[in-house]
Design an enzyme around this catalytic site. Structure first.
Site, short mmCIF file in Angstrom:
data_model
loop_
_atom_site.label_atom_id
_atom_site.label_comp_id
_atom_site.label_asym_id
_atom_site.label_seq_id
_atom_site.Cartn_x
_atom_site.Cartn_y
_atom_site.Cartn_z
N CYS A 134 -20.04 16.81 22.25
CA CYS A 134 -20.22 15.66 21.66
C CYS A 134 -19.13 14.96 21.30
CB CYS A 134 -20.85 16.10 20.43
SG CYS A 134 -19.99 17.28 19.18
N GLY A 377 -64.04 20.21 35.29
CA GLY A 377 -64.32 20.84 34.09
C GLY A 377 -64.51 19.87 33.11
N GLY A 382 -62.65 16.69 26.11
CA GLY A 382 -63.55 15.71 27.35
C GLY A 382 -63.60 16.29 28.57
N THR A 442 -51.67 14.99 33.91
CA THR A 442 -50.75 16.16 34.05
C THR A 442 -50.69 16.52 35.37
OG1 THR A 442 -52.27 17.81 33.70
CG2 THR A 442 -51.45 16.58 31.67
N GLU A 443 -49.79 17.33 35.39
CA GLU A 443 -49.53 17.96 36.79
C GLU A 443 -50.98 18.84 37.21
OE1 GLU A 443 -46.90 21.70 38.46
OE2 GLU A 443 -46.67 21.12 36.29
N ASP A 490 -52.43 27.76 20.07
CA ASP A 490 -53.99 27.94 20.95
C ASP A 490 -53.66 28.56 22.23
OD1 ASP A 490 -56.80 28.11 21.17
OD2 ASP A 490 -57.09 26.01 21.46
#
Length: 628
Positions: A134, A377, A382, A442-443, A490
């Protein structure tokens, strides 16, 4: 005198107590006892300690952590760590990464209850009156990197209607993984081709050299090519020019044993080989395919590359080499104790890793650049669809149904989440927020959800090795999240995905904080992850990194039961009552005692007594090493 807990020869760096003090490096015998860390001169001829050169009172230690090696550090100084106490940093250099990690873990364990433990530390050295990380000029200056202090508890809370905000979980700035032992001005070599995705990006051509100009973003570096053109490049597409192994086509980074066997068998060439990272950190393994007596199926053999005390490498006795490339060259012409000489190299390096976003600084994606191909899916938020970005890049697109998510809060968080980049995390590429519903891009992982993969996707009965490798993948992804002070909340097999090579990646980390469905936050509601939650969450909604640890133990159980539902005969309310009274899941038939002991270590009643993810990853690696 207290009994010795650990003893080891280390190189010690002088402490530079004055700016004008010259640096020197001397080998000392370090002895760790219950009270002190002491270092001595040593008489090699007589095999005994000589004079005491210094001590550190363990009660005064404020931090124990790794240090990034100096650029162009010699072999004997590649594995440094630091002990911070009242007199400043004590820099110690281990001989290898195993010794380095063992001492860091033990020291952290012994000082974890000390007063005044540091919240921040300096990841680089103090040299000639300057912190190299730094550029601060005061030796006692506060550290520049947030430290997860010895498994301390995360700050937690509750929300009505939203869960704790990022600020309440110490997300005051975008989390970054440790910066590499690299610096502006260094030369790097492209491992992969990279086609610019934005006008700010710079094209990469494999094996060409580039000069780094700026490293403000850990995932995207500004660089200059040999023609003088400048732009941003993904940092995980290049390696330092001094990193020898990455230059060779036979080296397959981040490949496990099962993947190596699948690749070698697919090539089906007698003498096909590759070099991969061993399950033991810092070690390497040579995997060889052979057809004995003309058999058609063939078999794979795996040989650990060993090192002598002088730092030489060998696969067979009496054949020592100063480098791994020299060792490979020799065994390309001589079997020398192996089942076959190394005839044909096999590589998986055609497929580049994921980038943190679709170009530098891009997090808002134009939905007109997305093509929807098929539905994958229907999840918590959603529909999820497979598609293409700009007609060529595979992506997964979550179409967020209105009313299911606190959208404004998530959009701010997405900017932070995009900076999380690890081979065992599903990469967030960006979001589409200018229309409704919003999209999360996303990937895309072709083998889908881990839970479904366990139940249906494995073409044959999985081996214990394959199951353990899945556990390792998740542990390493979660260890990265933990180091970034990020909670998942989760974690379960349904929230992990599997790529085409069988690598498991964690997804949907942190998203549960933005659910607006009241049922999800109710212990009696079917949507709350009761079966993956520890007593402190079931009873008090007390989330922390240690509640993620509990969930990881349940996920391991899912893996070793090939996707069975935890506590499948109990209702959610019965689980709350029984788990709070001490009931735990039984040992799966496919799990041996060592694997089950890792699971049960995650399910201790007191959260503080559970391990951290880095420790779990090391424990799983130790078991994997038995297969090498």
């Amino acid at each position: 005198m207290s009994a010795s807990i650990l003893e080891e020869f280390f190189i010690k760096r002088s402490q530079q107590k004055k700016k004008t003090s010259p640096l020197n490096y001397k080998e000392r015998l370090f002895v760790l006892t219950q009270e002190k860390l002491a270092y001595y001169d040593y008489d090699l001829e007589k095999g005994r300690r000589k004079s005491l050169r210094g001590t550190v009172d363990l009660q005064k230690v404020k931090c124990v952590e790794m240090v990034h090696p100096e650029p162009s550090a010699p072999m004997e100084r590649l594995y440094p760590f630091q002990v911070i106490y009242d007199d400043g940093p004590l820099y110690i250099f281990a001989k290898n990464v195993d010794i380095q990690l063992a001492w860091i873990r033990k020291l952290k364990e012994m000082v974890r209850f000390n007063k005044d433990l540091k919240q921040k530390y300096h990841p680089c050295f103090w040299v000639d009156g300057l912190w190299q990380c730094c550029q601060q000029e005061v030796k006692q200056a506060m550290g520049c990197r947030v430290l997860d202090v010895f498994g301390s508890k995360q700050r937690t809370g509750s929300r009505k209607p939203l869960p704790p905000t990022p600020v309440e979980e110490a997300q005051l700035s975008p989390p970054e993984p440790p910066k590499p032992a690299a610096s502006v001005g260094m030369t790097v070599i492209a491992e992969y081709e990279y086609t610019p995705l934005t006008p700010q990006d710079l094209e990469l051509r494999k094996d060409e050299e580039y000069t780094i100009l700026e490293m403000c973003d850990v995932n995207w570096w500004r660089a200059r090519d040999k023609h003088g053109k400048e732009g941003y490049i993904p940092s995980n597409f290049v390696v330092q020019a001094g990193n020898v192994l990455e230059r060779f086509p036979w080296y397959c980074k981040n490949m496990n044993r099962s993947q190596a066997e699948n690749l070698l068998k697919k090539e089906n060439k007698d003498g096909g080989f590759l070099v991969r990272d061993s399950s033991k950190v810092g070690k390497y393994t040579v995997s060889v395919f052979t057809k004995i007596s003309g058999e058609t199926a063939g078999t794979c053999r795996h040989y650990n590359i060993c090192t002598t005390s002088q730092g030489q490498f060998y696969l067979a006795d009496k054949h020592f080499f100063n480098s791994i490339p020299e060792l490979i060259t020799y065994h390309q012409h001589n079997a020398a104790g192996m089942v076959s000489r190394l005839k044909y190299f096999v590589s998986n390096r055609a497929q580049p890793p994921s980038t943190a976003g679709l170009g530098y600084g891009t997090w808002e994606i134009d939905p007109r650049h997305l093509t929807f191909i098929k539905e994958l899916g229907n999840g918590q938020f959603g529909v999820v669809k497979y598609g293409k970005w700009q007609g060529q890049h595979d992506v997964a697109i979550k179409m967020i149904k209105e009313g299911s998510m606190s959208e404004d809060d998530f959009i701010e968080e997405a900017k932070i989440m995009m900076k999380l980049c690890h081979e065992n995390l599903v990469q967030l590429y960006g979001v589409c927020t200018k229309q409704r519903p919003i999209y999360i891009v996303t990937e895309f992982l072709s083998n889908g959800c881990l839970l479904t993969y366990l139940k249906e996707g494995l073409t044959q009965h999985p081996t214990n090795l394959q199951l353990l490798e899945m556990c390792k993948d998740v542990a390493e992804g979660m260890a990265y999240l933990e180091s970034s002070q990020y909670l998942h909340r989760d974690l379960a097999a349904r929230n992990c995905l599997v790529d085409s090579n069988g690598t498991v990646k964690v997804t949907d980390f942190g998203l549960s904080r933005y659910v607006l469905d009241d049922e999800y936050t109710s212990s009696e509601g079917s949507k709350f992850p009761v079966r993956w939650s520890p007593p402190e969450v079931l009873l008090y909604r007390k989330f922390s990194s240690k509640s993620d640890i509990w969930a990881y133990g349940i996920l391991m159980w899912e893996i070793y039961t090939l996707g069975r539902l935890p506590y499948d005969r109990l209702s959610n309310q019965e689980i709350v009552e029984q788990v709070s009274r001490g009931m735990r899941l039984y040992r799966p038939q496919l799990a041996n005692d060592k694997v089950y002991s890792i699971m049960t270590s995650c399910w201790t009643e007191k959260a503080d007594e559970r391990p951290i993810f880095q420790e779990l990853a090391l424990n799983v690696q130790d078991l994997l090493y038995e297969f090498q």
